[in-house]
Write an enzyme that holds these catalytic residues in place. Sequence first.
Site, PDB file in Angstrom:
ATOM      1  N   ARG A  26     -10.888  -0.050   9.306  1.00  0.00           N
ATOM      2  CA  ARG A  26      -9.904   0.152  10.378  1.00  0.00           C
ATOM      3  C   ARG A  26      -9.342  -1.188  10.867  1.00  0.00           C
ATOM      4  O   ARG A  26      -8.931  -1.309  12.014  1.00  0.00           O
ATOM      5  CB  ARG A  26     -10.520   0.941  11.543  1.00  0.00           C
ATOM      6  CG  ARG A  26     -10.970   2.339  11.121  1.00  0.00           C
ATOM      7  CD  ARG A  26     -11.739   3.092  12.163  1.00  0.00           C
ATOM      8  NE  ARG A  26     -12.321   4.291  11.582  1.00  0.00           N
ATOM      9  CZ  ARG A  26     -11.689   5.458  11.454  1.00  0.00           C
ATOM     10  NH1 ARG A  26     -10.470   5.592  11.905  1.00  0.00           N
ATOM     11  NH2 ARG A  26     -12.284   6.482  10.885  1.00  0.00           N
TER      12      ARG A  26
ATOM     13  N   LYS B  35      -3.513  -5.986  10.298  1.00  0.00           N
ATOM     14  CA  LYS B  35      -3.810  -6.850   9.163  1.00  0.00           C
ATOM     15  C   LYS B  35      -2.849  -6.584   8.012  1.00  0.00           C
ATOM     16  O   LYS B  35      -2.314  -5.505   7.896  1.00  0.00           O
ATOM     17  CB  LYS B  35      -5.230  -6.566   8.676  1.00  0.00           C
ATOM     18  CG  LYS B  35      -6.266  -6.588   9.782  1.00  0.00           C
ATOM     19  CD  LYS B  35      -6.699  -7.999  10.101  1.00  0.00           C
ATOM     20  CE  LYS B  35      -7.687  -8.038  11.225  1.00  0.00           C
ATOM     21  NZ  LYS B  35      -7.096  -8.491  12.476  1.00  0.00           N
TER      22      LYS B  35
ATOM     23  N   TYR C 155       0.773  -8.494  17.985  1.00  0.00           N
ATOM     24  CA  TYR C 155      -0.242  -8.119  17.007  1.00  0.00           C
ATOM     25  C   TYR C 155       0.065  -6.758  16.407  1.00  0.00           C
ATOM     26  O   TYR C 155       0.158  -5.777  17.114  1.00  0.00           O
ATOM     27  CB  TYR C 155      -1.641  -8.101  17.636  1.00  0.00           C
ATOM     28  CG  TYR C 155      -2.672  -7.889  16.571  1.00  0.00           C
ATOM     29  CD1 TYR C 155      -3.049  -8.948  15.751  1.00  0.00           C
ATOM     30  CD2 TYR C 155      -3.195  -6.636  16.312  1.00  0.00           C
ATOM     31  CE1 TYR C 155      -3.922  -8.751  14.719  1.00  0.00           C
ATOM     32  CE2 TYR C 155      -4.084  -6.429  15.275  1.00  0.00           C
ATOM     33  CZ  TYR C 155      -4.436  -7.501  14.487  1.00  0.00           C
ATOM     34  OH  TYR C 155      -5.289  -7.291  13.442  1.00  0.00           O
TER      35      TYR C 155
ATOM     36  N   ASP D 110      -6.549  -0.523  -2.316  1.00  0.00           N
ATOM     37  CA  ASP D 110      -5.441   0.442  -2.187  1.00  0.00           C
ATOM     38  C   ASP D 110      -4.068  -0.221  -2.212  1.00  0.00           C
ATOM     39  O   ASP D 110      -3.072   0.411  -1.866  1.00  0.00           O
ATOM     40  CB  ASP D 110      -5.622   1.306  -0.929  1.00  0.00           C
ATOM     41  CG  ASP D 110      -5.517   0.511   0.374  1.00  0.00           C
ATOM     42  OD1 ASP D 110      -5.239  -0.705   0.332  1.00  0.00           O
ATOM     43  OD2 ASP D 110      -5.713   1.124   1.437  1.00  0.00           O
TER      44      ASP D 110
ATOM     45  N   GLY E 169      17.983  -6.583   1.181  1.00  0.00           N
ATOM     46  CA  GLY E 169      18.075  -7.858   0.460  1.00  0.00           C
ATOM     47  C   GLY E 169      16.773  -8.619   0.292  1.00  0.00           C
ATOM     48  O   GLY E 169      16.663  -9.484  -0.549  1.00  0.00           O
TER      49      GLY E 169
ATOM     50  N   TYR F 189      -7.235  -1.100  15.471  1.00  0.00           N
ATOM     51  CA  TYR F 189      -7.295   0.154  16.219  1.00  0.00           C
ATOM     52  C   TYR F 189      -8.140  -0.158  17.448  1.00  0.00           C
ATOM     53  O   TYR F 189      -9.135  -0.843  17.333  1.00  0.00           O
ATOM     54  CB  TYR F 189      -8.116   1.232  15.518  1.00  0.00           C
ATOM     55  CG  TYR F 189      -7.662   1.773  14.197  1.00  0.00           C
ATOM     56  CD1 TYR F 189      -7.161   0.968  13.181  1.00  0.00           C
ATOM     57  CD2 TYR F 189      -7.816   3.140  13.942  1.00  0.00           C
ATOM     58  CE1 TYR F 189      -6.819   1.510  11.960  1.00  0.00           C
ATOM     59  CE2 TYR F 189      -7.474   3.678  12.719  1.00  0.00           C
ATOM     60  CZ  TYR F 189      -6.973   2.861  11.729  1.00  0.00           C
ATOM     61  OH  TYR F 189      -6.654   3.391  10.523  1.00  0.00           O
TER      62      TYR F 189
ATOM     63  N   ASP G 231       0.877  -1.172   0.000  1.00  0.00           N
ATOM     64  CA  ASP G 231       0.000   0.000   0.000  1.00  0.00           C
ATOM     65  C   ASP G 231       0.914   1.222   0.000  1.00  0.00           C
ATOM     66  O   ASP G 231       1.578   1.503   0.989  1.00  0.00           O
ATOM     67  CB  ASP G 231      -0.897  -0.029   1.244  1.00  0.00           C
ATOM     68  CG  ASP G 231      -1.867   1.154   1.300  1.00  0.00           C
ATOM     69  OD1 ASP G 231      -1.622   2.154   0.605  1.00  0.00           O
ATOM     70  OD2 ASP G 231      -2.853   1.071   2.055  1.00  0.00           O
TER      71      ASP G 231
ATOM     72  N   TYR H 264      -3.576   9.906  -0.111  1.00  0.00           N
ATOM     73  CA  TYR H 264      -3.800   9.501   1.269  1.00  0.00           C
ATOM     74  C   TYR H 264      -2.966   8.262   1.623  1.00  0.00           C
ATOM     75  O   TYR H 264      -2.858   7.326   0.844  1.00  0.00           O
ATOM     76  CB  TYR H 264      -5.294   9.249   1.545  1.00  0.00           C
ATOM     77  CG  TYR H 264      -5.499   9.268   3.034  1.00  0.00           C
ATOM     78  CD1 TYR H 264      -5.350  10.472   3.734  1.00  0.00           C
ATOM     79  CD2 TYR H 264      -5.730   8.112   3.758  1.00  0.00           C
ATOM     80  CE1 TYR H 264      -5.450  10.508   5.113  1.00  0.00           C
ATOM     81  CE2 TYR H 264      -5.840   8.141   5.133  1.00  0.00           C
ATOM     82  CZ  TYR H 264      -5.695   9.339   5.801  1.00  0.00           C
ATOM     83  OH  TYR H 264      -5.767   9.377   7.166  1.00  0.00           O
TER      84      TYR H 264
HETATM   85  C1  F6R Z   1      -6.801   1.047   5.464  1.00  0.00           C
HETATM   86  C2  F6R Z   1      -8.137   0.727   5.936  1.00  0.00           C
HETATM   87  C3  F6R Z   1      -9.107   1.800   6.257  1.00  0.00           C
HETATM   88  C4  F6R Z   1      -8.619   2.760   7.339  1.00  0.00           C
HETATM   89  C5  F6R Z   1      -9.677   3.831   7.653  1.00  0.00           C
HETATM   90  C6  F6R Z   1      -9.165   4.874   8.638  1.00  0.00           C
HETATM   91  O1  F6R Z   1      -6.229   0.030   4.718  1.00  0.00           O
HETATM   92  O2  F6R Z   1      -8.434  -0.398   6.035  1.00  0.00           O
HETATM   93  O3  F6R Z   1     -10.332   1.214   6.622  1.00  0.00           O
HETATM   94  O4  F6R Z   1      -8.264   2.053   8.488  1.00  0.00           O
HETATM   95  O5  F6R Z   1     -10.052   4.507   6.482  1.00  0.00           O
HETATM   96  O6  F6R Z   1      -7.994   5.415   8.154  1.00  0.00           O
HETATM   97  P1  F6R Z   1      -7.197   6.592   8.848  1.00  0.00           P
HETATM   98  O7  F6R Z   1      -6.934   6.173  10.268  1.00  0.00           O
HETATM   99  O8  F6R Z   1      -5.947   6.698   8.018  1.00  0.00           O
HETATM  100  O9  F6R Z   1      -8.053   7.821   8.748  1.00  0.00           O
HETATM  101 MG    MG Z   2      -4.230   2.251   2.846  1.00  0.00          MG
HETATM  102 MG    MG Z   3      -5.065  -2.315   1.578  1.00  0.00          MG
END
Ligand code: F6R
Ligand code: MG
Ligand code: MG
Length: 374
Positions: free
Chosen positions: A267, A233, A230, A54, A105, A356, A13, A92
């Site tokens: 998230r 993901k 952890y 993404d 490497g 989160y 990503d 973003y």
């Molecule tokens: C990212 C993802 C999204 C973000 C969510 C909040 O791969 O899975 O669901 O976790 O959009 O993103 P932030 O914290 O960057 O605003």
């Molecule tokens: Mg992302």
């Molecule tokens: Mg992704």
Amino acid sequence: MAEKTTITIIKCDVGSLAGHHVVPSPLKNIAEKSMQNAEKKGLINSHFVFNAGDDLELLMVHQKGENNPEIHKLAWDTFTAAANKATELKLYGAGQDILKSAFSGNVKGMGPGVAEMEIEERKSEPIVVFAADKTEPGAFNYPLFKMFADPFNTAGLVIDPSMTGGFKFEVFDVFENTKVVMKTPEEMYELIALIGTPGRYVVSHVWRAEDDLICASTSTTKLALIAGKYVGKDDPVCITRGQHGLPSIGELLSPFMHSYFVEGWMRGSHWGPLMPVGLKDSRCLVFDGPPRMVAIGFQVCDGKIATDDEGKPLIADMFDDPSFDLARREAQEYSAVLRRMGEFEPARLGPESMEYTTLPKVLEKLKNRLKPAE
Ligand code: F6R
Ligand code: MG
Ligand code: MG
């Protein structure tokens, strides 16, 4: 003996347009040019650049084997260049998965996800590569079990004598950093006991039991290095091999006739129904999802991807087909059911697997108000 061929898919990503939903064309163009240059130099023989939501996906076919530093460096440099462009455009999450600044490497443990498979090409070599967004490597447990061990999915397990010997599954324990090989059909129940917990036990490889022919490989690489802790993901990739004594391509795709639930939506903290989609729909929108998967089919031919008359790789966009409409429809319906529950489990993941969480903060705030219960 003929030179072996390696199929490598490395994903990262590097930044998205309008949130975390899709890789925009300027980033894909950088990747495409970088792959073309590598082909001209003879480092790789074929490539295909695409996106899973993404995540920027680099599919490379070459003859340098797995874990090759030159191939991994090529991917790393490509992602770094794309991330720089993302930063320039203020996209973003620019450089989101570029976790380390210096390359050493191998991209393993540096942020990107990797699946690789070195093969001795058969007379004809059909391959399907799967890539998903807003989920985790354990998302492949259920379909891999169905493809290689479920006779209600794969008729060949019952009626093709070269498959009746069963398959071996390598299962990786993310928490303990251990792995075990289990054989089906004999150990089918024990296998399900483990991989039914996809957040902990992840299928990393599958082989045909009678001759150890490799037939599936997934991206558990990052997890392997962070085991015991952890860290969220890792949107996964998986390479599968089909036909002639292996599940047919149709049997590899059959598990996706229906949607099923995976961890990692919004998230990284919610269950979501997996939606198989064609490349044109490979973007995560509603509640940053639902989790989506694309499937790329091709033939490996003399160390390359078989090409059309102009020399372009022949790529089949496997989920771009009405036969997956039912799964897509189910995914929409299941999404509505889960979202109606908001932040109440089981819509939200248990606290141990959320990416989160504000739970410790909430508890901290309430600390002085917490009284012993009667
Ligand atoms: C990212 C993802 C999204 C973000 C969510 C909040 O791969 O899975 O669901 O976790 O959009 O993103 P932030 O914290 O960057 O605003
Ligand atoms: Mg992302
Ligand atoms: Mg992704």
